[in-house]
Enzyme design. Structure first.
Site, short mmCIF file in Angstrom:
data_model
loop_
_atom_site.label_atom_id
_atom_site.label_comp_id
_atom_site.label_asym_id
_atom_site.label_seq_id
_atom_site.Cartn_x
_atom_site.Cartn_y
_atom_site.Cartn_z
N ARG A 58 5.30 -7.50 42.61
CA ARG A 58 3.97 -7.53 43.22
C ARG A 58 3.15 -8.62 42.57
O ARG A 58 3.30 -8.88 41.36
CB ARG A 58 3.22 -6.20 42.98
CG ARG A 58 3.49 -5.12 43.99
CD ARG A 58 2.87 -5.43 45.35
NE ARG A 58 3.18 -4.41 46.33
CZ ARG A 58 4.30 -4.37 47.06
NH1 ARG A 58 5.22 -5.30 46.93
NH2 ARG A 58 4.49 -3.40 47.94
N GLU A 99 -2.45 -12.60 47.53
CA GLU A 99 -1.73 -13.08 48.72
C GLU A 99 -2.32 -12.48 50.00
O GLU A 99 -2.88 -11.39 49.94
CB GLU A 99 -0.23 -12.75 48.59
CG GLU A 99 0.06 -11.26 48.63
CD GLU A 99 1.55 -10.95 48.47
OE1 GLU A 99 2.13 -11.32 47.44
OE2 GLU A 99 2.10 -10.30 49.38
N HIS A 109 6.56 -13.59 50.46
CA HIS A 109 6.79 -12.13 50.42
C HIS A 109 7.84 -11.70 51.46
O HIS A 109 7.54 -10.93 52.37
CB HIS A 109 5.46 -11.38 50.62
CG HIS A 109 5.52 -9.96 50.10
ND1 HIS A 109 4.41 -9.32 49.59
CD2 HIS A 109 6.53 -9.06 50.01
CE1 HIS A 109 4.75 -8.09 49.21
NE2 HIS A 109 6.04 -7.92 49.47
#
Ligand code: 8YV
Length: 329
Positions: free
Chosen positions: A235, A264, A282
């Site tokens: 993360r 993000e 991601h």
């Protein structure tokens, strides 16, 4: 019919499954801003999210809401204290993404170590004139030491792959894993400091919590080998991205691979200016089969939690099972 919100575009056939049980409000556009998400949740019994923040205000404004099903294994977007206080169930999608995510961790780590993205950009820019003995020298994977921080299901899947590369595996975790697992993975428990000093390739696979904020910052990067790589498939926020930029720029570490970022989808613009980092948006779980499995599991959780389908009342992946059966508060 109970009403649900699906807060993101997902596979249309999964929406069709949900329509067999529910009146579905499907949001297909850009990510819903917090106030809009709260407004759309207000009359719903359940919701399917994918990383969308859900906290006390949204729950308070949705008195019928009983479950929020996250299409992700990580659920740091849920304020679980608020869920527990309101007796709202949260669910996630563990296991189905372990192997795809572990594969991707390796892909990023290897791309960083062997400078694949950096050399490809250089080639595309038309700079390749001749072979040189020292062009894009990287660091070896085979026979090196893998340092895994976070030895959960994905960390273990990642470590399992190290056998074929004849790697020594060291790991750090909140607590040691069972001796059988250590033996199977040939993995040695190490303190964070010891791991950072010894590992040639550090991979982060731990959940984001307040305690894990900036697990890797300037002090940790300073302990790593100058030939080492750092890969984050966990993360954003686990790495201090600004400190990482500095460490990459000054060659304090050799390279990094990042799939997740602080803030993000916006990222620290300085990351774009350092060549020795591989950046992906991601996508560690993004294979067709895995994303389908995640979407279907998120639907299974929602259907069961709202008392429908073959597992009515027994969702497969409750995060806070203690609220099941309790009245909303
Ligand atoms: C998700 C992830 O795709 O599962 C997780 O925790 O990070 C990804 O697999 C992403 O979080 C969107 O929900």
């Amino acid at each position: 019919m109970q009403k649900i919100l699906v807060a993101r575009p997902i596979f249309p056939d999964v929406i069709e499954r949900l329509k067999q049980y529910f009146d579905v409000d499907w949001h297909q556009g850009e990510v819903l801003p917090a106030d809009e998400l709260t407004r759309r949740l207000a009359d719903k019994d359940g919701a399917l999210t994918a990383g969308d923040p859900v906290g006390a205000a949204a729950l308070a404004a949705a008195p019928r809401l009983r479950v929020v099903s996250n299409m992700a294994v990580g659920y740091n977007n849920f304020d679980m204290a608020a869920f527990n206080a309101a007796n709202v169930l949260g669910t996630n999608t563990p296991d189905v993404l372990n192997e795809s995510t572990a594969d991707f961790g390796w892909a990023l780590m290897m791309a960083a170590a062997r400078r694949i993205a950096e050399s490809e950009h250089w080639l595309r820019a038309g700079k390749w004139q001749k072979w040189t003995y020292d062009g894009f020298l990287g660091s070896d994977i085979y026979g090196s030491t893998l340092g895994v921080i976070g030895m959960g299901r994905i960390g273990q899947a990642l470590a399992r792959r190290a056998k074929g590369f004849n790697m020594q595996v060291i790991y750090h975790n909140r607590s040691r894993v069972a001796p059988e697992i250590e033996a199977e993975l040939n993995a040695e428990y190490a303190s964070k400091q010891d791991l950072l000093r010894r590992a040639d390739h550090v991979v982060l696979v731990l959940p984001y919590t307040k305690e894990n904020h900036h697990t890797i910052g300037a002090a940790e990067l300073a302990q790593m080998k100058p030939t080492a790589t750092l890969t984050n498939i966990a993360r954003g926020g686990i790495v201090d991205d600004a400190a990482l930029v500095e460490a990459l720029r000054t060659k304090q570490i050799a390279a990094a691979g990042l799939d997740v970022y602080e803030g993000e989808p916006r990222l620290n613009p300085d990351l774009l200016t350092v060549p020795n980092v591989v950046l992906t948006p991601h996508i560690a779980s993004a294979t067709e089969a895995t994303r389908r499995a995640m979407a279907n599991l998120a639907a299974d959780n929602l259907i069961a939690a709202l008392g429908e389908g073959p597992r009515a009342g027994r969702p497969p992946n409750p995060i806070n099972p203690e609220v099941i059966g309790k009245a909303r508060s």
